[in-house]
Motif scaffolding. Structure first.
Motif: not given
Length: 184
Positions: A11-12, A17-20, A111-113
Motif C-alpha cells: 500500500g502506497g 491511490t492515483v485518483d481520490q 496489509a490485511w490478512p
C-alpha cells in the motif's frame, strides 16, 4: 555485503491511490472531511487488528458501515468505490521485473490478512516470490511475540558475554604455548 533481495511495501508503494475522486464523493455524501474516509477505513481498531492478522477485511468494512450508518448495498458500493482510484505502480513493477533475475523480489506488508488473495490475483505481482505480512510497531503484535524478543536478547547477551571470555581464553592459551616455546 551483497544485495540479494528487493523488498517493497504494498500500500502506497506498489499500489498507489492515483485518483481520490471516488473516495471524495463518499466523503461529501457522508459528511466526512477530505481524506476522512481513508482515515476511517485504515485507522480504526478493527483495521489495526487486521494488520496483525486478528481481523478480516469484511470485519473492517462492517465497522465502517456501522460508523456511517450504511445499508448492506451502500456498504458494498462504498467498498467498490473506495478502491477504484488505486492503481499498480507499473513503473516500479517494471523495474522489479527487469531486476528479478539478479535479485529476489518480495513484498513486506502490514496489509490485511486476505490481501494475499489480492496479491495473487494481480498478474503484475506474480514476479514477487515472497509476500510477508508484518507490522513491527503494533503493541499487540509486540506483546504476542515478546518471548521471541526476550529469547533473542538473551542469546545476544550470552554471545556478548562468552565470546570475549572464549577469545581471551584462546589468546591466553596461545600466549602460554608461545611462552613455553621461548623458555625451551
Amino acid at each position: 555485503m551483497q544485495i540479494k533481495a528487493l523488498i517493497f511495501d504494498f500500500g502506497g508503494v506498489l499500489m498507489r491511490t492515483v485518483d481520490q475522486t471516488p473516495r471524495r464523493r463518499w466523503e461529501i455524501r457522508c459528511g466526512l472531511p477530505k481524506l476522512g474516509l481513508a482515515k476511517l477505513v485504515f485507522d480504526n481498531p478493527v483495521a489495526r487488528q487486521a494488520t496483525i492478522g486478528d481481523a478480516q477485511s469484511s470485519d473492517i468494512w462492517n465497522y465502517v458501515g456501522l460508523a456511517l450508518g450504511l445499508s448492506n448495498g451502500e456498504l458494498t458500493d462504498l467498498e467498490s468505490d473506495f478502491w477504484k482510484g488505486d492503481k499498480i505502480n507499473s513503473g516500479l513493477v517494471d523495474y522489479v521485473r527487469t531486476h528479478s533475475v539478479a535479485y529476489r523480489p518480495c513484498i513486506l506488508s502490514n496489509a490485511w490478512p486476505d490481501a494475499r488473495n489480492l496479491f495473487d490475483s494481480i498478474t503484475d505481482l506474480k514476479i514477487f516470490e515472497e509476500i510477508m505480512n508484518f507490522n513491527w510497531f503494533d503493541l499487540l503484535w509486540l506483546m504476542k511475540n515478546l518471548h521471541w524478543f526476550i529469547l533473542m536478547l538473551a542469546i545476544g547477551v550470552i554471545i556478548l558475554f562468552f565470546f570475549p571470555l572464549l577469545l581471551g581464553y584462546d589468546l591466553k592459551k596461545k600466549a602460554d604455548i608461545s611462552d613455553k616455546k621461548i623458555d625451551e
